[in-house]
Design a protein around this motif. Structure first.
Motif, PDB file in Angstrom:
ATOM      1  N   VAL A  87      -2.243  -0.713 -15.693  1.00  0.00           N
ATOM      2  CA  VAL A  87      -2.848  -0.106 -14.512  1.00  0.00           C
ATOM      3  C   VAL A  87      -4.102  -0.878 -14.105  1.00  0.00           C
ATOM      4  CG1 VAL A  87      -3.816   2.000 -13.518  1.00  0.00           C
ATOM      5  CG2 VAL A  87      -1.932   2.141 -15.185  1.00  0.00           C
ATOM      6  N   MET A  88      -4.152  -1.228 -12.820  1.00  0.00           N
ATOM      7  CA  MET A  88      -5.286  -1.971 -12.275  1.00  0.00           C
ATOM      8  C   MET A  88      -5.916  -1.153 -11.143  1.00  0.00           C
ATOM      9  SD  MET A  88      -3.490  -5.773 -12.121  1.00  0.00           S
ATOM     10  CE  MET A  88      -5.056  -6.673 -12.038  1.00  0.00           C
ATOM     11  N   ILE A  89      -7.255  -1.107 -11.107  1.00  0.00           N
ATOM     12  CA  ILE A  89      -7.981  -0.358 -10.084  1.00  0.00           C
ATOM     13  C   ILE A  89      -8.754  -1.324  -9.203  1.00  0.00           C
ATOM     14  CG2 ILE A  89      -9.746   1.379  -9.629  1.00  0.00           C
ATOM     15  CD1 ILE A  89      -9.024   2.741 -12.203  1.00  0.00           C
ATOM     16  N   ASN A  90      -8.617  -1.127  -7.910  1.00  0.00           N
ATOM     17  CA  ASN A  90      -9.277  -1.996  -6.933  1.00  0.00           C
ATOM     18  C   ASN A  90     -10.796  -1.878  -7.046  1.00  0.00           C
ATOM     19  OD1 ASN A  90      -9.857  -3.613  -4.724  1.00  0.00           O
ATOM     20  ND2 ASN A  90      -8.627  -2.447  -3.283  1.00  0.00           N
ATOM     21  N   ASN A 135      -0.877  -0.676  -9.318  1.00  0.00           N
ATOM     22  CA  ASN A 135      -2.203  -0.845  -8.733  1.00  0.00           C
ATOM     23  C   ASN A 135      -2.687   0.468  -8.131  1.00  0.00           C
ATOM     24  OD1 ASN A 135      -0.795  -3.820  -7.945  1.00  0.00           O
ATOM     25  ND2 ASN A 135      -2.840  -3.874  -8.842  1.00  0.00           N
ATOM     26  N   ILE A 136      -3.980   0.687  -8.200  1.00  0.00           N
ATOM     27  CA  ILE A 136      -4.624   1.797  -7.490  1.00  0.00           C
ATOM     28  C   ILE A 136      -5.573   1.168  -6.478  1.00  0.00           C
ATOM     29  CG2 ILE A 136      -6.104   3.827  -7.679  1.00  0.00           C
ATOM     30  CD1 ILE A 136      -5.072   4.184 -10.534  1.00  0.00           C
ATOM     31  N   CYS A 137      -5.200   1.203  -5.211  1.00  0.00           N
ATOM     32  CA  CYS A 137      -5.992   0.499  -4.200  1.00  0.00           C
ATOM     33  C   CYS A 137      -7.251   1.265  -3.837  1.00  0.00           C
ATOM     34  CB  CYS A 137      -5.147   0.193  -2.958  1.00  0.00           C
ATOM     35  SG  CYS A 137      -5.167   1.453  -1.672  1.00  0.00           S
ATOM     36  N   ASP A 138      -7.250   2.588  -4.033  1.00  0.00           N
ATOM     37  CA  ASP A 138      -8.453   3.390  -3.814  1.00  0.00           C
ATOM     38  C   ASP A 138      -8.389   4.572  -4.768  1.00  0.00           C
ATOM     39  OD1 ASP A 138     -10.690   4.734  -2.960  1.00  0.00           O
ATOM     40  OD2 ASP A 138     -10.160   4.738  -0.830  1.00  0.00           O
ATOM     41  N   ALA A 139      -9.328   4.610  -5.712  1.00  0.00           N
ATOM     42  CA  ALA A 139      -9.334   5.664  -6.723  1.00  0.00           C
ATOM     43  C   ALA A 139     -10.250   6.822  -6.342  1.00  0.00           C
ATOM     44  CB  ALA A 139      -9.770   5.089  -8.071  1.00  0.00           C
ATOM     45  N   ARG A 140     -10.987   6.684  -5.261  1.00  0.00           N
ATOM     46  CA  ARG A 140     -12.001   7.700  -4.936  1.00  0.00           C
ATOM     47  C   ARG A 140     -11.401   9.061  -4.623  1.00  0.00           C
ATOM     48  NH1 ARG A 140     -14.886   5.036  -0.034  1.00  0.00           N
ATOM     49  NH2 ARG A 140     -12.671   4.564   0.382  1.00  0.00           N
ATOM     50  N   GLY A 141     -10.150   9.088  -4.167  1.00  0.00           N
ATOM     51  CA  GLY A 141      -9.513  10.348  -3.815  1.00  0.00           C
ATOM     52  C   GLY A 141      -8.602  10.896  -4.891  1.00  0.00           C
ATOM     53  N   TYR A 168       0.847  -1.185   0.000  1.00  0.00           N
ATOM     54  CA  TYR A 168       0.000   0.000   0.000  1.00  0.00           C
ATOM     55  C   TYR A 168       0.889   1.246   0.000  1.00  0.00           C
ATOM     56  CZ  TYR A 168      -4.540  -2.267   0.605  1.00  0.00           C
ATOM     57  OH  TYR A 168      -5.682  -2.993   0.411  1.00  0.00           O
ATOM     58  N   TRP A 169       0.473   2.266  -0.750  1.00  0.00           N
ATOM     59  CA  TRP A 169       1.262   3.484  -0.962  1.00  0.00           C
ATOM     60  C   TRP A 169       0.368   4.699  -0.741  1.00  0.00           C
ATOM     61  CZ3 TRP A 169       1.174   7.880  -3.836  1.00  0.00           C
ATOM     62  CH2 TRP A 169       2.386   8.552  -4.068  1.00  0.00           C
ATOM     63  N   TYR A 170       0.847   5.646   0.058  1.00  0.00           N
ATOM     64  CA  TYR A 170       0.052   6.819   0.407  1.00  0.00           C
ATOM     65  C   TYR A 170       0.803   8.117   0.090  1.00  0.00           C
ATOM     66  CZ  TYR A 170      -2.781   3.522   3.093  1.00  0.00           C
ATOM     67  OH  TYR A 170      -3.581   2.466   3.462  1.00  0.00           O
ATOM     68  N   TRP A 171       0.009   9.168  -0.137  1.00  0.00           N
ATOM     69  CA  TRP A 171       0.535  10.499  -0.430  1.00  0.00           C
ATOM     70  C   TRP A 171      -0.098  11.484   0.540  1.00  0.00           C
ATOM     71  CZ3 TRP A 171       4.261  12.466  -3.456  1.00  0.00           C
ATOM     72  CH2 TRP A 171       4.219  13.819  -3.806  1.00  0.00           C
TER      73      TRP A 171
END
Length: 544
Positions: free
Chosen positions: A389-392, A353-359, A276-279
């Motif tokens: 690119v894969m989206i959760n 991977n994009i683990c959460d695209a909502r933000g 998991y990766w955060y900004w």
């Protein structure tokens, strides 16, 4: 270093509707279609897919997902599952599997590992299309004999266990062609790199407030294990002895910790970690999991396992990513995508991977696509790579992934099943959950969900705590089997069809734990090793 996969040419009729990549002509016999270039580590076996030619006569077998896509676009029908998994590169004990057809316009193919048969057919003016992959010359662990059959109209390939079925359908055995892996699942675990002083600040602060310990990122987990009254008063008689890693409570900012985790994972046959990766949009820099990723990149054995990062852009401050910071985020991600052991698809593209695209921006398809396009462009310009690119599926409609500019959905958890608070419900709906996603897809298996150790440091309402009281190791075994069964009947694109995302390696505060623990040892990894026929001698619970 970039790994590339060559393409095999289709017949002239198919080329008319195939992608531009297939119009360059046949691959020469001296340039195998699956040969890797400039790689320092062995390539994973590739799914060997069977397609039926338009009209129903003629079988095409290929390990190239791009050729599968081109063929299906031209009217070929992909058959369920695979015809085993072939090698991608020449090595001792393996030999090339050649693909030929009677003429350039024919839609009937013959495969052989015999150079004598190949040369004899070429002398009769057959068209040699190159090497479809590599097959083992002798039986071995996980291998099954691949056989050729004919009915006088076409040739078919099948593993030995399908012999009776083909004989009953009117085919005769035309001889063995070598050995292939019957199954090859690429299983990887979601990794929460938050167990360090730079990690989950809320847990660290609340642990000091509730339990009186400073700078302890194991708050709650350690306390439930040790018998805090928050556990005994609310869940009397519960056995919490599993809430301690086999290697002890650790700091995952230390390369030595990651070295142990890599050894545990690879000994059981896992082939990647999904970090998991955060900004942090206020500081405009990577946050929370950066120290663990740094430790992974410094681990002495990091090249024995692949990895990918999952961008978790949660729809709240400070973890959302505004469009004005897309360029900065994309530049940061290049550090990981440039690594040799970045996880790749079956056609050689590095995965993001994009683990959460909502933000991402306002979460709309347009602004998610803007982010994806930004990262793609950066990868092309800096790395010379076309990324995948894969989206959760969690929080994002899998049917909208293409409209958001990505290539495929994947999953880590099943949100509705978690809310049901029943593992039995999860199992009953597992494959239906997969089937919500169209096209290429990365499946997942949920080990458990149990957030009781979050009480009261993160969740102060005991009645709101979610957990699955009916979860068990037998249930987990069933979940893994459900995923395998779904793969075995799949007609999805083969790009990532044998990839399995496991929730989770070390989500200790929410119960997603397949990392070896004090009570159960390697129980979860042992199930995966057995049910998925993973490579490796078996799990090492506590590496030295």
């Amino acid at each position: 270093m970039r790994r590339t996969l060559g393409l095999l040419a289709l017949s002239a009729a198919v080329i008319a509707t195939a992608t531009a990549a297939l119009t360059a002509g046949p691959v020469s016999a001296d340039q195998p279609a699956l040969q890797s270039t400039a790689v320092t580590r062995p390539a994973q076996p590739a799914p060997f897919v069977e397609l039926v030619a338009p009209g129903g006569v003629g079988r095409l077998y290929t390990a190239d997902p791009r050729e599968v896509a081109s063929a299906t676009a031209a009217g070929y029908q992909r058959q369920p599952g695979t015809t085993g998994f072939v090698g991608r590169e020449a090595k001792a004990g393996w030999t090339a599997l050649y693909r030929l057809k009677p003429s350039a316009s024919a839609t009937r193919w013959l495969f052989t590992s015999s150079t004598q048969e190949r040369d004899a057919l070429v002398a009769q003016h057959w068209v040699l299309e190159g090497t479809a992959g590599y097959v083992a010359t002798k039986a071995g662990a996980g291998l099954m004999e691949l056989r050729r059959f004919t009915n006088g109209k076409e040739w078919r390939l099948a593993v030995a266990s399908k012999t009776a079925e083909l004989l009953k359908a009117g085919y005769t055995l035309d001889g063995p062609v070598g050995y292939v892996y019957q199954n090859w699942v690429r299983a990887g675990a979601v990794y929460f790199g938050m167990f360090n002083t730079n990690g989950h600040q809320t847990i660290i602060a609340r642990t000091k407030e509730i339990y009186g310990r400073d700078n302890d990122w194991w708050g709650g987990v350690r306390d439930f294990h040790d018998g805090t009254h928050y556990a005994t008063d609310n869940w009397p008689g519960e056995d919490w002895s599993y809430l301690k890693p086999s290697i002890g409570y650790y700091d995952d900012s230390l390369p030595g910790t990651l070295e142990k985790h890599i050894t545990q994972a690879t000994s059981a046959g896992l082939s990647f970690f999904n970090f998991y990766w955060y900004w942090d949009n206020t500081k405009q820099q990577q946050t929370v999991t950066g120290a663990a990723l740094d430790a992974f990149l410094k681990a002495r054995n990091k090249d024995t396992i692949d990895f990918t990062v999952g961008v978790c852009a949660h729809p709240y401050a400070p973890l959302s990513i505004p469009t004005t910071q897309y360029d900065a985020v994309a530049a940061n991600l290049m550090r990981y995508l440039q690594q040799d052991n970045a996880l790749r698809t079956n056609d050689g593209r590095k995965i993001l991977n994009i683990c959460d695209a909502r933000g991402l921006g306002d979460g709309s398809n347009a602004q998610v696509k803007q982010f994806v396009d930004t990262v793609r462009a950066k990868a092309r310009s800096q790395l010379g790579e076309d990324i995948y690119v894969m989206i959760n599926q969690a929080g994002f409609d899998p049917k909208q992934v293409g409209n958001a500019g990505a290539d495929a959905p994947y999953c880590t958890t099943d949100g509705p099943a978690v809310e049901s608070r029943s593992y039995k419900t999860y199992l009953q709906g597992q494959r239906a959950f997969y089937n919500q996603a169209p096209g290429a897809y990365g499946r997942c298996v949920l080990s458990d969900f149990d957030e009781r150790p979050r009480y009261p440091i993160e969740q102060t309402d005991v009645k709101a705590i979610r957990w699955m009281p009916d979860q068990s190791l037998d249930g987990y075994r069933t979940a893994v089997r459900n995923a395998v069964a779904d793969m075995a009947t799949s007609t999805r694109p083969s790009t990532v069809d044998n990839y399995l995302f496991l929730y989770a390696w070390n989500e200790w505060h929410e119960g997603g734990i397949i990392e070896p623990n004090e009570r159960d040892g390697c129980a979860y990894l042992d199930i995966l090793h057995a049910e998925l026929s993973l490579p490796g001698a078996g799990c090492i619970a506590n590496p030295s």
